[in-house]
Design a protein around this motif. Structure first.
Motif, PDB file in Angstrom:
ATOM      1  N   ASN A 135      39.214  37.855  22.881  1.00 11.47           N
ATOM      2  CA  ASN A 135      38.949  38.211  21.484  1.00 11.47           C
ATOM      3  C   ASN A 135      38.252  39.568  21.448  1.00 11.47           C
ATOM      4  O   ASN A 135      38.172  40.255  22.469  1.00 11.47           O
ATOM      5  CB  ASN A 135      38.113  37.125  20.776  1.00 11.47           C
ATOM      6  N   ARG A 136      37.779  39.953  20.301  1.00  8.83           N
ATOM      7  CA  ARG A 136      37.176  41.282  20.155  1.00  8.83           C
ATOM      8  C   ARG A 136      35.888  41.434  20.965  1.00  8.83           C
ATOM      9  O   ARG A 136      35.469  42.549  21.264  1.00  8.83           O
ATOM     10  CB  ARG A 136      36.871  41.551  18.676  1.00  8.83           C
ATOM     11  N   LYS A 137      35.252  40.308  21.325  1.00  7.96           N
ATOM     12  CA  LYS A 137      33.931  40.384  21.925  1.00  7.96           C
ATOM     13  C   LYS A 137      33.844  39.885  23.361  1.00  7.96           C
ATOM     14  O   LYS A 137      32.780  39.980  23.976  1.00  7.96           O
ATOM     15  CB  LYS A 137      32.921  39.601  21.068  1.00  7.96           C
ATOM     16  N   MET A 138      34.942  39.356  23.923  1.00  9.34           N
ATOM     17  CA  MET A 138      34.858  38.798  25.270  1.00  9.34           C
ATOM     18  C   MET A 138      36.056  39.162  26.124  1.00  9.34           C
ATOM     19  O   MET A 138      37.207  39.068  25.685  1.00  9.34           O
ATOM     20  CB  MET A 138      34.720  37.272  25.221  1.00  9.34           C
ATOM     21  N   LEU A 139      35.764  39.560  27.347  1.00  7.57           N
ATOM     22  CA  LEU A 139      36.753  39.807  28.397  1.00  7.57           C
ATOM     23  C   LEU A 139      36.347  38.912  29.557  1.00  7.57           C
ATOM     24  O   LEU A 139      35.291  39.122  30.153  1.00  7.57           O
ATOM     25  CB  LEU A 139      36.736  41.285  28.796  1.00  7.57           C
ATOM     26  N   ILE A 140      37.134  37.895  29.854  1.00  7.27           N
ATOM     27  CA  ILE A 140      36.668  36.852  30.772  1.00  7.27           C
ATOM     28  C   ILE A 140      37.440  36.827  32.079  1.00  7.27           C
ATOM     29  O   ILE A 140      38.593  37.242  32.158  1.00  7.27           O
ATOM     30  CB  ILE A 140      36.737  35.456  30.123  1.00  7.27           C
ATOM     31  N   SER A 141      36.770  36.310  33.091  1.00  6.09           N
ATOM     32  CA  SER A 141      37.388  36.086  34.395  1.00  6.09           C
ATOM     33  C   SER A 141      38.013  34.698  34.414  1.00  6.09           C
ATOM     34  O   SER A 141      37.451  33.738  33.862  1.00  6.09           O
ATOM     35  CB  SER A 141      36.335  36.194  35.494  1.00  6.09           C
ATOM     36  N   LEU A 142      39.161  34.596  35.042  1.00  5.09           N
ATOM     37  CA  LEU A 142      39.832  33.299  35.174  1.00  5.09           C
ATOM     38  C   LEU A 142      38.911  32.279  35.829  1.00  5.09           C
ATOM     39  O   LEU A 142      38.898  31.104  35.466  1.00  5.09           O
ATOM     40  CB  LEU A 142      41.110  33.481  35.995  1.00  5.09           C
ATOM     41  N   SER A 143      38.131  32.728  36.778  1.00  2.00           N
ATOM     42  CA  SER A 143      37.311  31.806  37.564  1.00  2.00           C
ATOM     43  C   SER A 143      36.187  31.158  36.766  1.00  2.00           C
ATOM     44  O   SER A 143      35.616  30.154  37.205  1.00  2.00           O
ATOM     45  CB  SER A 143      36.707  32.539  38.767  1.00  2.00           C
ATOM     46  N   CYS A 144      35.847  31.711  35.582  1.00  2.00           N
ATOM     47  CA  CYS A 144      34.726  31.141  34.824  1.00  2.00           C
ATOM     48  C   CYS A 144      35.193  30.129  33.785  1.00  2.00           C
ATOM     49  O   CYS A 144      34.375  29.490  33.129  1.00  2.00           O
ATOM     50  CB  CYS A 144      33.903  32.245  34.159  1.00  2.00           C
ATOM     51  N   ILE A 145      36.505  29.954  33.621  1.00  2.00           N
ATOM     52  CA  ILE A 145      37.029  29.019  32.627  1.00  2.00           C
ATOM     53  C   ILE A 145      37.026  27.604  33.200  1.00  2.00           C
ATOM     54  O   ILE A 145      37.661  27.326  34.216  1.00  2.00           O
ATOM     55  CB  ILE A 145      38.461  29.411  32.206  1.00  2.00           C
ATOM     56  N   LYS A 146      36.305  26.717  32.543  1.00  2.00           N
ATOM     57  CA  LYS A 146      36.187  25.346  33.029  1.00  2.00           C
ATOM     58  C   LYS A 146      37.021  24.346  32.231  1.00  2.00           C
ATOM     59  O   LYS A 146      37.412  23.302  32.750  1.00  2.00           O
ATOM     60  CB  LYS A 146      34.708  24.909  32.986  1.00  2.00           C
ATOM     61  N   GLU A 147      37.291  24.675  30.970  1.00  2.00           N
ATOM     62  CA  GLU A 147      38.044  23.749  30.121  1.00  2.00           C
ATOM     63  C   GLU A 147      38.649  24.519  28.962  1.00  2.00           C
ATOM     64  O   GLU A 147      38.064  25.487  28.472  1.00  2.00           O
ATOM     65  CB  GLU A 147      37.119  22.634  29.603  1.00  2.00           C
ATOM     66  N   ASN A 190      42.759  26.684  13.160  1.00  2.00           N
ATOM     67  CA  ASN A 190      43.440  27.948  12.853  1.00  2.00           C
ATOM     68  C   ASN A 190      44.273  28.443  14.029  1.00  2.00           C
ATOM     69  O   ASN A 190      44.359  29.648  14.291  1.00  2.00           O
ATOM     70  CB  ASN A 190      42.430  29.016  12.424  1.00  2.00           C
ATOM     71  N   SER A 191      44.865  27.497  14.766  1.00  2.00           N
ATOM     72  CA  SER A 191      45.800  27.789  15.871  1.00  2.00           C
ATOM     73  C   SER A 191      45.149  28.563  17.016  1.00  2.00           C
ATOM     74  O   SER A 191      45.833  29.277  17.747  1.00  2.00           O
ATOM     75  CB  SER A 191      47.014  28.569  15.339  1.00  2.00           C
ATOM     76  N   ARG A 192      43.851  28.411  17.189  1.00  5.75           N
ATOM     77  CA  ARG A 192      43.155  29.103  18.269  1.00  5.75           C
ATOM     78  C   ARG A 192      42.818  28.131  19.409  1.00  5.75           C
ATOM     79  O   ARG A 192      43.131  26.949  19.343  1.00  5.75           O
ATOM     80  CB  ARG A 192      41.882  29.761  17.733  1.00  5.75           C
ATOM     81  N   LEU A 193      42.214  28.678  20.460  1.00  6.79           N
ATOM     82  CA  LEU A 193      41.778  27.860  21.589  1.00  6.79           C
ATOM     83  C   LEU A 193      40.287  28.075  21.815  1.00  6.79           C
ATOM     84  O   LEU A 193      39.784  29.198  21.668  1.00  6.79           O
ATOM     85  CB  LEU A 193      42.543  28.241  22.859  1.00  6.79           C
ATOM     86  N   LEU A 194      39.602  26.998  22.168  1.00  8.77           N
ATOM     87  CA  LEU A 194      38.173  27.070  22.464  1.00  8.77           C
ATOM     88  C   LEU A 194      37.975  26.839  23.959  1.00  8.77           C
ATOM     89  O   LEU A 194      38.420  25.827  24.504  1.00  8.77           O
ATOM     90  CB  LEU A 194      37.403  26.017  21.666  1.00  8.77           C
ATOM     91  N   LEU A 195      37.312  27.791  24.612  1.00 11.78           N
ATOM     92  CA  LEU A 195      37.108  27.713  26.051  1.00 11.78           C
ATOM     93  C   LEU A 195      35.680  27.279  26.373  1.00 11.78           C
ATOM     94  O   LEU A 195      34.731  27.679  25.703  1.00 11.78           O
ATOM     95  CB  LEU A 195      37.366  29.072  26.693  1.00 11.78           C
ATOM     96  N   GLN A 196      35.570  26.453  27.396  1.00  9.34           N
ATOM     97  CA  GLN A 196      34.259  26.183  27.982  1.00  9.34           C
ATOM     98  C   GLN A 196      34.145  27.041  29.233  1.00  9.34           C
ATOM     99  O   GLN A 196      34.977  26.928  30.144  1.00  9.34           O
ATOM    100  CB  GLN A 196      34.110  24.707  28.330  1.00  9.34           C
ATOM    101  N   VAL A 197      33.157  27.916  29.247  1.00  9.51           N
ATOM    102  CA  VAL A 197      33.007  28.837  30.367  1.00  9.51           C
ATOM    103  C   VAL A 197      31.623  28.686  30.979  1.00  9.51           C
ATOM    104  O   VAL A 197      30.684  28.225  30.326  1.00  9.51           O
ATOM    105  CB  VAL A 197      33.240  30.303  29.932  1.00  9.51           C
TER     106      VAL A 197
END
Length: 253
Positions: free
Chosen positions: A204-216, A222-229
Motif C-alpha cells: 500500500n502507500r505506506k508499507m513495503l514488506i518482506s515476504l519473510s515477515c508475512i505470517k498470515e 472492500n476486496s482487500r487483504l489483511l496481513l499479519q506480520v
C-alpha cells in the motif's frame, strides 16, 4: 495488462470499465480516478500502468495538466466529448482519441492499435514495471545492505535483516526482524526500485514488506487483504484493492 481510467463522471467511468473488460477480458482496471489532484497522488504512490484512458475535461483541470505533471507518461487513449483537442492530444504519448459516447468497435480498434505498438505487453502480458523487475532479477543487481546514519553514527543493516519499510510521521523507516526502527532517507518508491522484487512487495502507500515477515493472510472488507506480520508495525498491514491481484501473483510464484 494494467489499465487506469481517469474520468470525473461516475456513470461514464463505470460504462467505460464495463466496455473495456467486455472488449478485452485480460485487462485489469487497477484504478478509477476522477480528478487531476487524485490522479497526481495516485501516480506518485503507484507503479506506472500499461495504459491510461484519460478524459480531457476534468472538474479541477484537464487531462493535459495531469500529463504535464508526470515525469514518465504511460500510453494514453483520450476519451472526451470534444473534438477540438485532438491535435494537442497527439503531442503526448497518445494511442487514440475517442469521442463520447464511446462505441464498442472504436474502442476495440484502439486497444488493438495499442497492442500492435506494444507487442511485448500483448504477447507476454508483462507490465513496464514487471519487465524492469525481471531485468533486475536476471542481472541480480539489488541492494545487499543499507548504511543508515543515526545522529553522528552509521548503522549497517543487511537486507536479510529487514522485515519491512514503513512511512509514518512524514518519514520513512526501516524495521528489522528484531523490531529495530531506523529512519532512512529514501522514499518507498525509491526503495522498490533497488530491492529484489521476489523478496519485497509494496502492499500500500505506506508499507513495503518482506515476504519473510508475512505470517498470515486474511480477506478484508472492500476486496482487500489483511496481513499479519512480525514484528507488529503498529498499524494495519492491508494490501490495497488495486494491488491485490499482483500481490497474489507475487505470493504464488
Amino acid at each position: 495488462m494494467r489499465v487506469v481510467i481517469v474520468e470525473d463522471e461516475r456513470l461514464s467511468a463505470q460504462r467505460l470499465e464495463k466496455l473495456v473488460i467486455e472488449v478485452a477480458p485480460e485487462i485489469e482496471v487497477i484504478a478509477m480516478l476522477d480528478s487531476v489532484a487524485e490522479s497526481k497522488g495516485w501516480f506518485i504512490d503507484n507503479t506506472m500502468p500499461d495504459l491510461m484512458f484519460l478524459d480531457i475535461q476534468l472538474n479541477d483541470g484537464t487531462g493535459f495538466d495531469l500529463l504535464d505533471s508526470l515525469k514518465y507518461q504511460p500510453p494514453v487513449i483520450f476519451t472526451t466529448a470534444y473534438d477540438e483537442y485532438a491535435i494537442r492530444a497527439f503531442k503526448f504519448n497518445s494511442v487514440d482519441y475517442l469521442l463520447k459516447p464511446i462505441e464498442e468497435d472504436k474502442l476495440r480498434f484502439s486497444i488493438k492499435k495499442f497492442r500492435n505498438n506494444h507487442p511485448r505487453l500483448s504477447n507476454e502480458e508483462v507490465s513496464n514495471d514487471g519487465y524492469d523487475a525481471l531485468q533486475r532479477i536476471i542481472s541480480g543487481n539489488f541492494k545487499k545492505r543499507f548504511l543508515i546514519k543515526i545522529g553522528e553514527k552509521y548503522q549497517p543493516v543487511d537486507v536479510d535483516e529487514i522485515a519491512f519499510f514503513i512511512y509514518k510521521n512524514a518519514a520513512t523507516y526501516v524495521v528489522t526482524k528484531t523490531g529495530l526502527n531506523l529512519p532512512i532517507d529514501q522514499t518507498l518508491e525509491q526503495l522498490s526500485g533497488v530491492l529484489n522484487p521476489l523478496d519485497f512487495f509494496r502492499v500500500n502507500r505506506k508499507m513495503l514488506i518482506s515476504l519473510s515477515c508475512i505470517k498470515e493472510i486474511n480477506t478484508y472488507f472492500n476486496s482487500r487483504l489483511l496481513l499479519q506480520v512480525d514484528p507488529d508495525p503498529g498499524m494495519e498491514a492491508v494490501v490495497s484493492r488495486e494491488r491485490v491481484s499482483e500481490f497474489k501473483r507475487w505470493m504464488d510464484l
